[in-house]
Design a protein around this motif. Structure first.
Motif, PDB file in Angstrom:
ATOM      1  N   GLN A   4      15.808 -35.154   5.294  1.00 38.01           N
ATOM      2  CA  GLN A   4      15.795 -33.904   6.058  1.00 38.01           C
ATOM      3  C   GLN A   4      15.749 -34.206   7.560  1.00 38.01           C
ATOM      4  O   GLN A   4      16.429 -33.545   8.347  1.00 38.01           O
ATOM      5  N   ASN A   5      14.977 -35.209   7.956  1.00 38.81           N
ATOM      6  CA  ASN A   5      14.911 -35.600   9.360  1.00 38.81           C
ATOM      7  C   ASN A   5      16.262 -36.104   9.853  1.00 38.81           C
ATOM      8  O   ASN A   5      16.662 -35.831  10.990  1.00 38.81           O
ATOM      9  N   LYS A  12      21.211 -31.903  15.674  1.00 39.89           N
ATOM     10  CA  LYS A  12      20.908 -31.932  17.114  1.00 39.89           C
ATOM     11  C   LYS A  12      22.034 -32.611  17.880  1.00 39.89           C
ATOM     12  O   LYS A  12      22.454 -32.153  18.939  1.00 39.89           O
ATOM     13  N   LEU A  13      22.518 -33.732  17.339  1.00 33.66           N
ATOM     14  CA  LEU A  13      23.604 -34.461  17.985  1.00 33.66           C
ATOM     15  C   LEU A  13      24.877 -33.621  18.037  1.00 33.66           C
ATOM     16  O   LEU A  13      25.554 -33.548  19.069  1.00 33.66           O
TER      17      LEU A  13
END
Length: 55
Positions: A4-5, A12-13
């Protein structure tokens, strides 16, 4: 949790890349608008002076 991270980091990227692309597109549009202004202002000036000479 690690998976999940990784997904969050990938999103985000991708978000940052899209933001940069949008900023680039805005800059390109701004430069195109500026070039159109440089063309249109003298043309409009010539048309107005021509109209003043005719009428």
């Amino acid at each position: 949790m690690t998976n999940q991270n990784e997904k969050i980091e990938a999103l985000k990227l991708e978000n940052e890349n899209l933001r940069l692309r949008l900023a680039t597109i805005k800059e390109d549009n701004k430069s195109h608008l500026t070039s159109w202004v440089w063309v249109l202002v003298p043309v409009m000036g010539m048309l107005v002076s021509l109209a003043n000479n005719i009428f």
